[in-house]
Structure formats: C-alpha cells, structure tokens
Design an enzyme around this catalytic site. Structure first.
Site, PDB file in Angstrom:
ATOM      1  CE  LYS A   1      -3.772  -2.516   2.194  1.00  0.00           C
ATOM      2  NZ  LYS A   1      -4.477  -2.925   3.429  1.00  0.00           N
TER       3      LYS A   1
ATOM      4  CD  GLN B   1      -3.644  -4.490   6.609  1.00  0.00           C
ATOM      5  OE1 GLN B   1      -3.747  -3.449   5.959  1.00  0.00           O
ATOM      6  NE2 GLN B   1      -4.030  -5.655   6.123  1.00  0.00           N
TER       7      GLN B   1
ATOM      8  CG  ASP C   1      -9.875  -0.072   5.401  1.00  0.00           C
ATOM      9  OD1 ASP C   1      -9.574  -0.614   4.318  1.00  0.00           O
ATOM     10  OD2 ASP C   1      -9.175  -0.134   6.432  1.00  0.00           O
TER      11      ASP C   1
END
Ligand code: GUN
Length: 293
Positions: free
Chosen positions: A54, A98, A121
């Site tokens: 990422k 995460q 997200d």
C-alpha cells in the site's frame, strides 16, 4: 466449451492506477497533496506485506503516505490516541488501520473512532450506511469495490444474473452483496456462509460466484455451474517446502479443477489482490477531493 478467460487483475489494476496517478497530479497542481496513513499493530507477516504494498503504491502515484508501526502490546487507548491525532492532521486525508488487530483491541471501537470522511476502508458505520443507501459520497470497502471494477472492466454483465457470495464479513461478503444487488449492478444475490445448508448446491446456482471465506481451496469443481464467472477473494498461505519462503499462496477456490469449468476466473495471486490496492488509492483520492470541497 470456450476456453476459460483468466481475469488479469494486475493489468486492470494498472489502468486504474494510471487514472489515479493523473488525478493525484491534478490535486497536487491545485495545492493538495493527497495523504494516506497506514497503521500496523504487531508483526503479522501477511499484514506487513500488504501494508508495504500500500505504501509503495502511494509512492509510485505521488500520494503522500505515512506508515505507523506499533508493537503488538499497544493498548487500545494508545491506538485510539493515534487515530485521533490522524483525524486532526490536515496532511492526512485517508486513514487505514490494518486488520486483524491483536485480540486485546476492540476493532469496532477503533473503526468508529476514525473520522468517516477519512475512512478509506469504508468500515465506519456511516460509510456502511451510505453503501446500503447507494450514496456515492461514502467510501466503498476496497476489496469488493475491486471485484466490481474487475467484473465491469472485463465486460461481465451482472444485470439479472444469479450471484452467490460465500462469506458474510464486513470487509468483503456483506459489502460485496450490497454492490451486486445495487441499482447499478442489478444481480439477484444470495449470501452463503459456514452455517448455510448444502453450500455446494447453493453455489451451483451461481452465474457469478464470489468466494470470500479464507479457507484454502474450499470451492471444488462440482460446486460450480459450467460457464460461471468465479471471483476468488481468498489469499491463503499454505506450506510448500519447494518454495524459498516455505509457503505458497492459494485462493478459496481449487483453481486447477474449477478453472476448466468456468467462463472466467480470477487467479491467486494476480486477481483480486492488486484490485484492492488500486481501489484504496482511488478512495484516498476521493477523500482528498471531498476534504478540499
Ligand atoms: N485486512 C485485510 N483486508 C483489509 C482491508 O481491506 N483493510 C484493512 N484495514 N485491513 C485489512
């Protein structure tokens, strides 16, 4: 039967990333450097790889990124404090914590603490609601958004199709089902899961089968209707002594036996994975654009 199409997520993601690179440059010209913060707690090896990709992709696109690595023993309060400081930081437009988090941390509490305008997200309840409402100002979770983009780019018609999603997670299964049933896609959707009765029979109904369960090679050939489109979201590490790393990656679908039956299938790796990262970049740019306004 016609040969199976292999849906090349890496190639499709590259075209999305080209668009993102252009949009990042445009925003920078306007005086906004898009910024993404990625928070990793603990040292799960797979998570480290994902976070690394990422951050690297941000770099390639000219998006500012900040990687925050915290020890596994980090308290929930300390992590909440990190999230609050990122919420208040005007150089950061997107925040990603995460998953999975260590068991002593309540993931739900962390997700709710993220400013919904920075929730790239799409896990915050406000964005979950916007997805259900089909409100385009919300953020769509990256993996299901990537699956939809893959289907769309490959020219696979979802309208009126019978779709089966295996898995009911908030990261993939549920949002995937909402996207497929949306007015844009118009599929007829079944969400199946570990407690579903006769899972193989449910899967055999599918014109479009999405496997998002996290069980290596669970979907077998006789679960798949001939001519179906199969989207494999699984990324599972299985031991393989012949590899230098000691493992290889397999999906939730028994690829070798399933592929010959399908009209189209995504490989693992190189299918959904690269699309997820591309959609994260797209969401980060959406966040930067919306925070300018
Ligand atoms: N872990 C696996 N997939 C994801 C994702 O899309 N977002 C976050 N934050 N963690 C994940």
């Amino acid at each position: 039967m016609a040969p199976t199409r292999i849906l090349d997520g890496k190639a499709i993601a590259a075209t999305v990333l080209d668009e993102c690179r252009a949009e990042a440059a445009h925003l920078i010209n306007l005086g906004t450097v898009p910024g993404l913060a990625v928070v990793l707690v603990g040292d799960d090896p797979a998570s480290k790889v994902y976070v690394g990709s990422k951050v690297r992709t941000c770099h390639e696109l000219g998006i500012h990124s900040r990687k925050i690595e915290l020890p596994a023993a980090t308290t929930q309060d300390a992590l909440l404090e990190v999230v609050r400081s990122l919420n208040a930081d005007s150089a950061i437009h997107g925040i990603l914590v995460q998953s999975p988090l260590p068991p002593h941390i309540d993931e739900e509490a962390i997700v709710r603490a993220i400013d919904p305008r920075k929730d790239v997200d799409g896990f915050h309840p406000e964005n979950v609601a916007k997805l259900a409402l089909e409100d385009p100002t919300g953020f769509v979770p990256c993996t299901p958004a990537g699956c939809m983009k893959l289907l769309e780019t490959a020219g696979i018609d979802t309208h009126g199709a019978e779709a089966v999603v295996i898995g009911r997670s908030m990261i993939v299964g549920k949002p995937m089902a909402l996207l497929l049933v949306s007015k844009k896609a118009n599929a007829t959707v079944t969400i199946a899961h570990s407690r579903s009765k006769d899972l193989p029979a449910i899967c055999r109904r599918a014109d479009i089968l999405v496997a998002a369960v996290g069980r290596p090679e669970m979907v077998k050939a006789d679960w798949v209707k001939p001519g179906a489109v199969v989207i494999d979201v699984g990324i599972n590490r299985i031991e393989d002594a012949s590899k230098k790393s000691g493992f290889r990656l397999v999906g939730d679908v028994a690829y070798e036996e399933v592929a010959p039956r399908c009209a189209a299938i995504t490989p693992v790796p190189g299918g959904v994975g690269p699309m997820t990262i591309a959609m994260l970049m797209k969401n980060t740019l959406q966040a930067a654009r919306q925070q300018r306004a």
